[in-house]
Design an enzyme around this catalytic site. Structure first.
Site, PDB file in Angstrom:
ATOM      1  N   ARG A 114       0.894  -1.315  -0.099  1.00 36.70           N
ATOM      2  CA  ARG A 114       0.027   0.122  -0.074  1.00 36.70           C
ATOM      3  C   ARG A 114       0.812   1.262  -0.128  1.00 36.70           C
ATOM      4  O   ARG A 114       0.270   2.396   0.308  1.00 36.70           O
ATOM      5  CB  ARG A 114      -1.025   0.081   1.081  1.00 36.70           C
ATOM      6  CG  ARG A 114      -1.936  -1.153   0.962  1.00 36.70           C
ATOM      7  CD  ARG A 114      -3.147  -0.752   2.093  1.00 36.70           C
ATOM      8  NE  ARG A 114      -4.236  -1.737   1.828  1.00 36.70           N
ATOM      9  CZ  ARG A 114      -4.035  -2.945   2.761  1.00 36.70           C
ATOM     10  NH1 ARG A 114      -2.891  -3.094   3.592  1.00 36.70           N
ATOM     11  NH2 ARG A 114      -4.841  -3.875   2.618  1.00 36.70           N
ATOM     12  N   GLU A 178      10.938  18.976 -25.241  1.00 35.02           N
ATOM     13  CA  GLU A 178       9.874  19.290 -23.880  1.00 35.02           C
ATOM     14  C   GLU A 178      10.469  20.553 -23.530  1.00 35.02           C
ATOM     15  O   GLU A 178       9.828  21.597 -22.856  1.00 35.02           O
ATOM     16  CB  GLU A 178       9.944  18.485 -22.720  1.00 35.02           C
ATOM     17  CG  GLU A 178       9.700  16.725 -23.416  1.00 35.02           C
ATOM     18  CD  GLU A 178       8.223  16.819 -23.851  1.00 35.02           C
ATOM     19  OE1 GLU A 178       7.307  17.399 -23.623  1.00 35.02           O
ATOM     20  OE2 GLU A 178       8.216  15.453 -24.255  1.00 35.02           O
ATOM     21  N   LYS A 216       6.389  23.895 -16.099  1.00 39.11           N
ATOM     22  CA  LYS A 216       5.644  22.866 -15.702  1.00 39.11           C
ATOM     23  C   LYS A 216       4.981  22.700 -14.480  1.00 39.11           C
ATOM     24  O   LYS A 216       4.072  22.600 -14.126  1.00 39.11           O
ATOM     25  CB  LYS A 216       6.156  21.489 -15.992  1.00 39.11           C
ATOM     26  CG  LYS A 216       5.640  20.260 -15.761  1.00 39.11           C
ATOM     27  CD  LYS A 216       5.880  19.200 -16.296  1.00 39.11           C
ATOM     28  CE  LYS A 216       5.013  17.877 -15.763  1.00 39.11           C
ATOM     29  NZ  LYS A 216       5.356  16.615 -16.440  1.00 39.11           N
ATOM     30  N   GLU A 226      -5.117  17.192 -14.134  1.00 38.48           N
ATOM     31  CA  GLU A 226      -5.487  17.678 -15.836  1.00 38.48           C
ATOM     32  C   GLU A 226      -7.138  17.700 -16.029  1.00 38.48           C
ATOM     33  O   GLU A 226      -7.693  16.790 -17.011  1.00 38.48           O
ATOM     34  CB  GLU A 226      -4.897  16.293 -16.647  1.00 38.48           C
ATOM     35  CG  GLU A 226      -4.816  16.717 -18.077  1.00 38.48           C
ATOM     36  CD  GLU A 226      -3.761  15.517 -18.742  1.00 38.48           C
ATOM     37  OE1 GLU A 226      -2.832  14.937 -18.165  1.00 38.48           O
ATOM     38  OE2 GLU A 226      -3.999  15.571 -19.739  1.00 38.48           O
ATOM     39  N   ARG A 230      -4.045  21.872 -17.289  1.00 33.25           N
ATOM     40  CA  ARG A 230      -2.641  20.959 -17.658  1.00 33.25           C
ATOM     41  C   ARG A 230      -2.733  20.396 -19.108  1.00 33.25           C
ATOM     42  O   ARG A 230      -1.778  19.846 -19.302  1.00 33.25           O
ATOM     43  CB  ARG A 230      -2.713  19.694 -16.474  1.00 33.25           C
ATOM     44  CG  ARG A 230      -1.615  19.015 -16.773  1.00 33.25           C
ATOM     45  CD  ARG A 230      -1.353  18.094 -15.339  1.00 33.25           C
ATOM     46  NE  ARG A 230      -0.217  17.192 -15.423  1.00 33.25           N
ATOM     47  CZ  ARG A 230       0.524  16.426 -14.489  1.00 33.25           C
ATOM     48  NH1 ARG A 230      -0.062  16.665 -13.498  1.00 33.25           N
ATOM     49  NH2 ARG A 230       1.426  15.711 -15.069  1.00 33.25           N
ATOM     50  N   ASN A 234       0.108  19.028 -23.381  1.00 36.69           N
ATOM     51  CA  ASN A 234      -0.157  18.305 -24.687  1.00 36.69           C
ATOM     52  C   ASN A 234       0.012  19.152 -25.980  1.00 36.69           C
ATOM     53  O   ASN A 234       0.188  18.374 -26.937  1.00 36.69           O
ATOM     54  CB  ASN A 234      -1.658  17.651 -24.955  1.00 36.69           C
ATOM     55  CG  ASN A 234      -1.789  16.907 -23.771  1.00 36.69           C
ATOM     56  OD1 ASN A 234      -1.096  15.885 -23.298  1.00 36.69           O
ATOM     57  ND2 ASN A 234      -3.041  16.689 -22.968  1.00 36.69           N
ATOM     58  N   HIS A 237       1.878  17.157 -28.834  1.00 41.58           N
ATOM     59  CA  HIS A 237       1.799  15.859 -28.848  1.00 41.58           C
ATOM     60  C   HIS A 237       0.572  15.137 -29.345  1.00 41.58           C
ATOM     61  O   HIS A 237       0.948  13.860 -29.525  1.00 41.58           O
ATOM     62  CB  HIS A 237       1.576  15.672 -27.186  1.00 41.58           C
ATOM     63  CG  HIS A 237       2.881  15.823 -26.393  1.00 41.58           C
ATOM     64  ND1 HIS A 237       3.553  16.856 -26.208  1.00 41.58           N
ATOM     65  CD2 HIS A 237       3.779  14.811 -25.647  1.00 41.58           C
ATOM     66  CE1 HIS A 237       4.885  16.846 -25.658  1.00 41.58           C
ATOM     67  NE2 HIS A 237       4.764  15.496 -25.165  1.00 41.58           N
ATOM     68  N   HIS A 256      10.357   9.750 -28.873  1.00 39.10           N
ATOM     69  CA  HIS A 256       9.472  10.738 -28.600  1.00 39.10           C
ATOM     70  C   HIS A 256       9.508  11.940 -28.717  1.00 39.10           C
ATOM     71  O   HIS A 256       8.689  12.974 -29.197  1.00 39.10           O
ATOM     72  CB  HIS A 256       9.376  10.487 -26.982  1.00 39.10           C
ATOM     73  CG  HIS A 256       8.068  11.303 -26.343  1.00 39.10           C
ATOM     74  ND1 HIS A 256       6.784  11.067 -26.525  1.00 39.10           N
ATOM     75  CD2 HIS A 256       8.335  12.440 -25.625  1.00 39.10           C
ATOM     76  CE1 HIS A 256       5.984  12.135 -26.056  1.00 39.10           C
ATOM     77  NE2 HIS A 256       6.839  12.928 -25.374  1.00 39.10           N
TER      78      HIS A 256
END
Ligand SMILES: NC(=O)c1ccc[n+]([C@@H]2O[C@H](COP(=O)([O-])OP(=O)(O)OC[C@H]3O[C@@H](n4cnc5c(N)ncnc54)[C@H](O)[C@@H]3O)[C@@H](O)[C@H]2O)c1
Ligand SMILES: [Zn+2]
Length: 359
Positions: A114, A178, A216, A226, A230, A234, A237, A256
């Protein structure tokens, strides 16, 4: 040296942060210390960590490097090792690697008994400027990227720019997409400095990382789950992910960041069409991408596949393909639908513009 705070955890940036890491480990006083790395960071980054940490007692678990190992099988292996080591919830996990180690290590830490505390020690540019920050943790499942995961925060993130020295050049450029995205979305002054670059050598990485991470941090702080703003992250993307997937099984897959770089050019062009981004900025972005990344011709016969992939993007509603776009540097907008002709035009713009220097 610099420290940013995101919600309730610190992001320490700079090569002088080792004492803070030692102090954090001491304060948490873990029952055991586990370091997760991949086959590359075990060679290139672990020795430095071991030297700096000055903790004699720790265990190391190593997974094979690469996105194709960000799977449930790797999690099973990590959890088996954690069981064998008899870790309890007072153990501490240090994730030393790129986005794969960070995403998967964080997920494994959160679910084991947990949840035990973890610290992110990102070693790739992509992880330092993006993946390690923002609380998203996931693995790929049933061929769908990041489909099993959760939101959870680490105890802290430590960003040591020195790790970038051994990162392959192609990975460095990939992560840089990025950085470009963050500057365009949230720091026009930084964009003004970046737009004339034609190489990544000689950059002041600590300063650049702080600047990029601030963007960010601001966006995630406003909308951690999001629900709205947020989605701006993207930017680049929607087209980028589709290209990454479409080229995945080709002879020369795109990283990427290479896909996102092309995506940024296309989505800047769409931004011009839909929300009036000036053609000057569109051309500047295309120029920067042209000078830093190899050209890929996106042939017309890929278009149906790309549109299909964009259609399946998780951001869409009601059959529309929705984008996060840019009105001007520093002014993003989200949830904007674009139609197929507009998307086709944006790919055509990339094709013609990214070659114009050589033709
Ligand atoms: N959680 C998020 O918010 C978020 C955001 C963006 C991306 N991601 C995820 O991040 C992953 C991509 O991250 P990545 O590009 O870091 O991939 P990666 O972890 O596979 O690292 C890229 C390559 O660089 C190597 N490497 C890393 N650091 C090194 C170093 N210092 N020296 C030498 N080699 C080094 C790795 O071993 C690997 O071969 C994807 O799985 C993506 O989904 C997550
Ligand atoms: Zn990305």
């Amino acid at each position: 040296m610099h420290t940013l705070r995101l919600n309730d955890y610190p992001i320490h940036i700079g090569s002088g942060q080792w004492p803070q890491l030692r102090a954090l480990v001491e304060a948490l006083d873990p029952s055991r210390l586990l370091v997760l790395c991949d086959a590359h960071t075990r060679i290139y980054c672990l020795p430095r960590l071991q030297e700096e940490l000055e903790v004699p007692e720790h265990q190391v678990v190593t997974i094979p490097a690469g996105e194709r190992h960000k799977t449930l099988d790797s999690c099973r292996y990590i959890w088996e090792r954690m069981m064998q080591l008899k870790l309890d919830r007072r153990a501490l996990m240090l994730n030393l690697g790129g986005g794969v180690v960070g995403d998967m290590g964080g997920l494994c830490a959160c679910l084991f008994k947990r949840g035990l505390p973890f610290v992110q020690l990102p070693t790739s540019l992509l992880a330092q400027v993006d993946a390690s920050v923002g609380g998203k943790l996931a693995i790929d499942f049933a061929s769908v990227k990041n489909s099993i995961g959760l939101f959870a925060n680490p105890e802290a993130v430590f960003i040591f720019p020195g790790f970038l020295a051994t990162l392959p050049e192609r990975e460095l450029r990939s992560g840089f997409a990025e950085v470009i995205k963050h500057a365009l979305l949230g720091d026009p002054g930084h964009w003004a400095e970046l737009k004339g670059l034609n190489s990544l050598s000689g950059l002041d990485w600590p300063a650049l990382l702080v600047r990029s991470l601030r963007v960010k941090q601001r966006i995630v702080e406003e909308d951690p789950r999001e629900a709205g703003p947020r989605k701006l992250l993207n930017f680049g993307h929607t087209v980028g992910h589709a290209l990454e997937s479409a080229f995945l099984l080709s002879e020369s897959p795109l990283t990427h960041g290479e896909a996102v770089a092309i995506g940024l050019v296309c989505e800047c062009y769409l931004s011009h069409l839909k929300v009036g981004l000036s053609l000057e900025v569109v051309q500047e972005v295309a120029g920067l991408v042209r000078s830093l990344y190899p050209h890929r011709n996106i042939s017309n016969h890929l278009l149906p596949q790309l549109l299909e992939l964009m259609q399946n993007d998780k951001k869409n509603e009601g059959g529309e393909i929705r984008f996060s776009l840019l009105q001007a540097p520093g002014q993003g907008r989200y949830d904007l639908p674009c139609d197929r002709d507009e998307i086709a035009d944006s790919l055509g713009f990339y094709n013609s513009h990214s070659l114009s220097l050589f033709s």
